[in-house]
Design an enzyme around this catalytic site. Structure first.
Site, PDB file in Angstrom:
ATOM      1  N   GLN A   1       3.774 -30.727  20.333  1.00 39.39           N
ATOM      2  CA  GLN A   1       4.121 -30.348  18.967  1.00 39.39           C
ATOM      3  C   GLN A   1       2.895 -30.437  18.083  1.00 39.39           C
ATOM      4  O   GLN A   1       2.611 -31.462  17.474  1.00 39.39           O
ATOM      5  CB  GLN A   1       5.250 -31.227  18.408  1.00 39.39           C
ATOM      6  CG  GLN A   1       5.684 -30.744  17.046  1.00 39.39           C
ATOM      7  CD  GLN A   1       7.107 -31.083  16.717  1.00 39.39           C
ATOM      8  OE1 GLN A   1       7.828 -31.691  17.488  1.00 39.39           O
ATOM      9  NE2 GLN A   1       7.528 -30.666  15.549  1.00 39.39           N
ATOM     10  N   PHE A   2       2.153 -29.310  18.006  1.00 39.02           N
ATOM     11  CA  PHE A   2       0.924 -29.298  17.222  1.00 39.02           C
ATOM     12  C   PHE A   2       1.187 -29.508  15.739  1.00 39.02           C
ATOM     13  O   PHE A   2       0.305 -29.928  15.002  1.00 39.02           O
ATOM     14  CB  PHE A   2       0.128 -28.013  17.467  1.00 39.02           C
ATOM     15  CG  PHE A   2       0.609 -26.819  16.692  1.00 39.02           C
ATOM     16  CD1 PHE A   2      -0.001 -26.460  15.501  1.00 39.02           C
ATOM     17  CD2 PHE A   2       1.666 -26.056  17.149  1.00 39.02           C
ATOM     18  CE1 PHE A   2       0.439 -25.366  14.784  1.00 39.02           C
ATOM     19  CE2 PHE A   2       2.111 -24.956  16.449  1.00 39.02           C
ATOM     20  CZ  PHE A   2       1.492 -24.605  15.256  1.00 39.02           C
ATOM     21  N   THR A   3       2.420 -29.277  15.276  1.00 43.50           N
ATOM     22  CA  THR A   3       2.705 -29.468  13.851  1.00 43.50           C
ATOM     23  C   THR A   3       2.595 -30.932  13.434  1.00 43.50           C
ATOM     24  O   THR A   3       2.518 -31.218  12.241  1.00 43.50           O
ATOM     25  CB  THR A   3       4.090 -28.911  13.470  1.00 43.50           C
ATOM     26  OG1 THR A   3       5.095 -29.582  14.227  1.00 43.50           O
ATOM     27  CG2 THR A   3       4.155 -27.406  13.722  1.00 43.50           C
TER      28      THR A   3
END
Length: 146
Positions: free
Chosen positions: A78-80
């Site tokens: 989850q790069f967010t």
């Protein structure tokens, strides 16, 4: 590196209408990687994830680890988690690690967990995923190591 842990009674990951991973009771681990991250962060987060006492026993509501209860772990990239929302209304992602580095450390984290926990599954790195989960408690912790 950041890992958002959620204690769950069940979770599944779907990509393009197909379930690619599914577990029962245990942990959902969302993983975000930053450019300066490396093996030291991975090792610390693996140990913390496996040892964190956030499951109930007969005495206390948070006294046992995922290993103690025989729980499963589902790891999702989850790069967010590296998103910057401090300015404006649109998040910035310049603090996120490049995809090649992020995938390597994401895989290292999942592999480290799998060496010590029997049931570790993963989502699909870089894919658009739908996550269906039941958060147990709710219990959610943000683990960070820089």
């Amino acid at each position: 590196m950041r890992v958002l842990l959620q204690r769950v009674t069940g979770v599944s990951v779907t990509v393009e209408s197909s379930v690619v991973a599914e577990i029962g009771a245990g942990l959902l681990a969302f993983v975000g990687v930053f450019p300066g991250d490396g093996p030291e962060q991975v090792d610390w987060l693996v140990d913390k994830t496996l040892g964190l006492r956030i499951f109930a026993d007969g005495q206390k509501p948070m006294n046992r680890s995922v290993l103690d209860v025989g729980g499963s772990i589902l790891v999702v990239s989850q790069f967010t988690l590296a998103g910057d929302t401090s300015r404006g209304r649109r998040p910035g992602f310049s603090a996120a690690a490049p995809p090649e580095q992020a995938e390597r450390l994401y895989d290292a984290y999942a592999d480290g967990l799998h060496k010590r926990c029997q049931n570790v599954q993963t989502g699909r790195f870089g894919a658009y995923m739908q996550i269906a989960l039941v958060n147990d408690g709710p219990v959610t912790f943000l683990l960070e190591r820089y």
